[in-house]
Design a protein around this motif. Structure first.
Motif, PDB file in Angstrom:
ATOM      1  N   ASP A 377      -9.273 -12.602  -0.232  1.00  0.00           N
ATOM      2  CA  ASP A 377      -9.423 -11.148  -0.117  1.00  0.00           C
ATOM      3  C   ASP A 377      -9.074 -10.471  -1.437  1.00  0.00           C
ATOM      4  OD1 ASP A 377      -9.887  -8.696   1.029  1.00  0.00           O
ATOM      5  OD2 ASP A 377      -8.229  -8.797   2.454  1.00  0.00           O
ATOM      6  N   HIS A 378      -9.572  -9.244  -1.630  1.00  0.00           N
ATOM      7  CA  HIS A 378      -9.289  -8.469  -2.842  1.00  0.00           C
ATOM      8  C   HIS A 378      -8.417  -7.272  -2.480  1.00  0.00           C
ATOM      9  CE1 HIS A 378      -9.642  -6.527  -6.686  1.00  0.00           C
ATOM     10  NE2 HIS A 378     -10.304  -5.503  -6.177  1.00  0.00           N
ATOM     11  N   GLU A 379      -7.150  -7.333  -2.882  1.00  0.00           N
ATOM     12  CA  GLU A 379      -6.198  -6.257  -2.625  1.00  0.00           C
ATOM     13  C   GLU A 379      -6.150  -5.870  -1.147  1.00  0.00           C
ATOM     14  OE1 GLU A 379      -7.011  -3.041  -5.304  1.00  0.00           O
ATOM     15  OE2 GLU A 379      -6.186  -4.113  -7.027  1.00  0.00           O
ATOM     16  N   HIS A 380      -6.244  -6.901  -0.300  1.00  0.00           N
ATOM     17  CA  HIS A 380      -6.170  -6.716   1.151  1.00  0.00           C
ATOM     18  C   HIS A 380      -7.248  -5.779   1.692  1.00  0.00           C
ATOM     19  CE1 HIS A 380      -1.632  -7.817   0.869  1.00  0.00           C
ATOM     20  NE2 HIS A 380      -2.361  -8.882   1.139  1.00  0.00           N
ATOM     21  N   LYS A 381      -8.324  -5.639   0.970  1.00  0.00           N
ATOM     22  CA  LYS A 381      -9.370  -4.699   1.368  1.00  0.00           C
ATOM     23  C   LYS A 381      -9.978  -5.067   2.720  1.00  0.00           C
ATOM     24  CE  LYS A 381     -13.042  -2.070  -0.873  1.00  0.00           C
ATOM     25  NZ  LYS A 381     -12.216  -0.871  -1.100  1.00  0.00           N
ATOM     26  N   LEU A 382     -10.315  -6.338   2.907  1.00  0.00           N
ATOM     27  CA  LEU A 382     -10.917  -6.764   4.162  1.00  0.00           C
ATOM     28  C   LEU A 382      -9.879  -6.850   5.277  1.00  0.00           C
ATOM     29  CD1 LEU A 382     -13.400  -9.500   2.862  1.00  0.00           C
ATOM     30  CD2 LEU A 382     -13.800  -7.060   3.258  1.00  0.00           C
ATOM     31  N   LEU A 383      -8.689  -7.333   4.950  1.00  0.00           N
ATOM     32  CA  LEU A 383      -7.640  -7.414   5.961  1.00  0.00           C
ATOM     33  C   LEU A 383      -7.273  -6.022   6.473  1.00  0.00           C
ATOM     34  CD1 LEU A 383      -5.562  -8.908   7.633  1.00  0.00           C
ATOM     35  CD2 LEU A 383      -4.047  -8.950   5.628  1.00  0.00           C
ATOM     36  N   ASN A 384      -7.177  -5.064   5.571  1.00  0.00           N
ATOM     37  CA  ASN A 384      -6.880  -3.701   6.003  1.00  0.00           C
ATOM     38  C   ASN A 384      -7.992  -3.133   6.865  1.00  0.00           C
ATOM     39  OD1 ASN A 384      -4.290  -2.776   5.134  1.00  0.00           O
ATOM     40  ND2 ASN A 384      -4.992  -2.947   3.034  1.00  0.00           N
ATOM     41  N   ALA A 385      -9.226  -3.517   6.577  1.00  0.00           N
ATOM     42  CA  ALA A 385     -10.342  -3.077   7.413  1.00  0.00           C
ATOM     43  C   ALA A 385     -10.190  -3.630   8.829  1.00  0.00           C
ATOM     44  CB  ALA A 385     -11.668  -3.522   6.810  1.00  0.00           C
ATOM     45  N   VAL A 386      -9.768  -4.880   8.933  1.00  0.00           N
ATOM     46  CA  VAL A 386      -9.529  -5.475  10.248  1.00  0.00           C
ATOM     47  C   VAL A 386      -8.427  -4.728  10.980  1.00  0.00           C
ATOM     48  CG1 VAL A 386      -8.641  -7.522  11.433  1.00  0.00           C
ATOM     49  CG2 VAL A 386     -10.341  -7.790   9.630  1.00  0.00           C
ATOM     50  N   LEU A 387      -7.277  -4.561  10.330  1.00  0.00           N
ATOM     51  CA  LEU A 387      -6.111  -4.019  10.996  1.00  0.00           C
ATOM     52  C   LEU A 387      -6.263  -2.537  11.329  1.00  0.00           C
ATOM     53  CD1 LEU A 387      -3.287  -5.832   8.984  1.00  0.00           C
ATOM     54  CD2 LEU A 387      -4.307  -6.490  11.178  1.00  0.00           C
ATOM     55  N   SER A 388      -6.841  -1.774  10.410  1.00  0.00           N
ATOM     56  CA  SER A 388      -6.988  -0.345  10.669  1.00  0.00           C
ATOM     57  C   SER A 388      -7.929  -0.089  11.832  1.00  0.00           C
ATOM     58  CB  SER A 388      -7.469   0.368   9.412  1.00  0.00           C
ATOM     59  OG  SER A 388      -8.742  -0.105   8.993  1.00  0.00           O
ATOM     60  N   ASN A 389      -8.978  -0.902  11.952  1.00  0.00           N
ATOM     61  CA  ASN A 389      -9.910  -0.725  13.069  1.00  0.00           C
ATOM     62  C   ASN A 389      -9.326  -1.237  14.381  1.00  0.00           C
ATOM     63  OD1 ASN A 389     -12.712   0.346  12.184  1.00  0.00           O
ATOM     64  ND2 ASN A 389     -12.125  -1.039  10.538  1.00  0.00           N
ATOM     65  N   MET A 390      -8.415  -2.179  14.322  1.00  0.00           N
ATOM     66  CA  MET A 390      -7.708  -2.606  15.527  1.00  0.00           C
ATOM     67  C   MET A 390      -6.886  -1.452  16.088  1.00  0.00           C
ATOM     68  SD  MET A 390      -8.277  -5.781  16.447  1.00  0.00           S
ATOM     69  CE  MET A 390      -8.480  -7.490  15.909  1.00  0.00           C
ATOM     70  N   ASN A 391      -6.402  -0.585  15.217  1.00  0.00           N
ATOM     71  CA  ASN A 391      -5.533   0.518  15.626  1.00  0.00           C
ATOM     72  C   ASN A 391      -6.283   1.630  16.331  1.00  0.00           C
ATOM     73  OD1 ASN A 391      -2.966  -0.307  14.811  1.00  0.00           O
ATOM     74  ND2 ASN A 391      -3.374   0.222  12.706  1.00  0.00           N
ATOM     75  N   GLU A 392      -7.567   1.742  16.087  1.00  0.00           N
ATOM     76  CA  GLU A 392      -8.321   2.884  16.605  1.00  0.00           C
ATOM     77  C   GLU A 392      -8.596   2.766  18.101  1.00  0.00           C
ATOM     78  OE1 GLU A 392     -11.805   3.192  14.217  1.00  0.00           O
ATOM     79  OE2 GLU A 392     -10.723   3.881  12.456  1.00  0.00           O
TER      80      GLU A 392
END
Length: 392
Positions: A377-392
């Motif tokens: 991953d690059h600066e957690h860009k994809l991981l943050n996309a996963v986690l932020s959308n889990m929150n919605e």
């Protein structure tokens, strides 16, 4: 899961995206899951990468699967053989377990097998005696390295994979192997008297051949969950470019049904419960060169190369360079990059496609996601996309 078959290209590819992208969060700003449902986020980490595992931010990660353990003489072992020039080390497991100080709920497993190390599965599963030997070695492996469980990545039962031994009996023997491992892990937990439950999971193929050569409907009795490898639909065996992890089938070619949705449907139709399924998300792309594209017909053309693996970090970090344009296949819900001058095509995952996958898995009732692999991953860009959308 990828091992030696995932060739990592260590060159920088210049990109320019059409449209705007949000500024990436810093490496210390990883999102967390805050949802009424406890979704799983299973992170595979490759032990053969030049990466300090003690630096993993486990804030939103529920499970880590260390890749890989091997099978020798019918037993699961920690093999220190070099992969891609790096020797695996048991010290990696110590570092991963230390991450529990930051996330006490984190579960650490070791994945046995992978593309290059699945050669011993068929023999290990062949008889009641060999299955018992393998199961006992799995329990010992978990105990020796203080793991929370074990993951089996057999690529693939009754299929040659990377030139492996395989037999028609693999179909039933895989089920019996998982039963033996489950029973041995449960026995160890009872003997310890700690009210432990050791996890058992598998990585599964995303095509009909995998479903046809396993007894998925019977496996749920022994598994806590499974991780579908919903990627590599077009891959290092294909000289035609295409999506390697699309959510839905593409409109062209019409007979190409490879997709994440199709893979999940095949698993559930075979009898595996949807609530035990994690959807696989790749943190790497596939790159084809010398693509014979004509006009707007960029997808599904012959190329001079096969679709080699390229980590997200190795191409996305140069977004300010010219040459590439981002396209979106709205039928497949998948992005791709095209450099017309260089005739180079990249299939990959981004924030838009991840958001749609998370939306799908929530509606479908899946357990969560799995991704390969953390350091790509690059600066957690994809991981943050996963986690932020889990929150919605």
């Amino acid at each position: 899961m990828k091992q030696l078959s995932l060739s990592i290209l260590t060159f920088a590819v210049g990109l320019i995206f059409s449209g705007c992208n949000p500024a990436p969060k810093s490496k210390t700003e990883v999102a967390t899951i805050n949802s009424s449902k406890d979704y799983m986020v299973v992170a595979y980490v490759a032990g053969y990468r030049d990466f300090d595992f003690s630096t993993i931010d486990v804030t939103g990660i529920t499970h880590i699967n260390y890749a890989f353990g091997n099978i020798r003489d019918g037993e699961a072992i920690f093999d220190t053989t070099k992969i891609d020039g790096k020797r695996l080390s048991p010290d990696d497991i110590v570092k991963l377990n230390s991450l529990k100080s930051k996330n006490p709920k984190l579960k650490v497993l070791v994945s046995i097998g992978g593309w290059s190390w699945s050669g011993g599965f068929s023999d290990a599963a062949l008889s009641e005696t060999s299955r018992a030997k393998f199961a006992q070695s799995c329990a010992k492996f978990v105990k020796d390295y203080q793991l929370d469980g074990i993951d089996l990545d057999w690529e693939y039962p009754n299929q040659t994979g990377a030139g492996n031994i395989y037999r028609p009996e693999d179909v039933q023997n895989f089920t019996l192997m998982l039963k033996a491992v489950r029973e041995e892990l449960d026995l160890m937990a009872r003997e310890e008297g700690k009210n432990n439950h050791y996890l058992l999971s598998i990585a599964t193929g995303a095509d009909q051949a995998y479903v046809d050569n396993t007894e998925l409907g019977k496996l749920a009795e022994y598994l806590d969950f499974l991780n579908i490898m919903t990627y590599d639909f077009y891959n290092g065996l294909h000289t035609v470019n295409g999506h390697h992890s699309n959510l839905y089938p593409s409109a062209q070619p019409k007979l190409d049904m490879n997709s994440a949705v199709n893979a999940v449907d095949m698993h559930t139709k075979a009898g595996f419960p949807v609530e035990k399924i994690n959807l696989g998300i790749p943190f790497y792309g596939r790159i084809w060169k010398g693509v014979e594209a004509s006009g707007d017909q960029i997808l599904f053309n012959k190329a001079e190369t096969v679709g080699m693996g390229i980590d997200y970090i190795d191409f996305y970090q140069n977004i300010n360079a010219n040459g590439y344009t981002r396209y979106w296949d709205d039928t497949a819900k998948a992005p791709y990059l095209w450099n017309a001058e260089e005739k180079t095509f990249i299939s990959y995952e981004d924030e838009q496609s991840i958001a749609l996958k998370i939306e799908y898995l929530k509606k479908r009732g899946l357990a969560g996601v799995m991704f390969w692999e953390y350091s790509a991953d690059h600066e957690h860009k994809l991981l943050n996309a996963v986690l932020s959308n889990m929150n919605e």
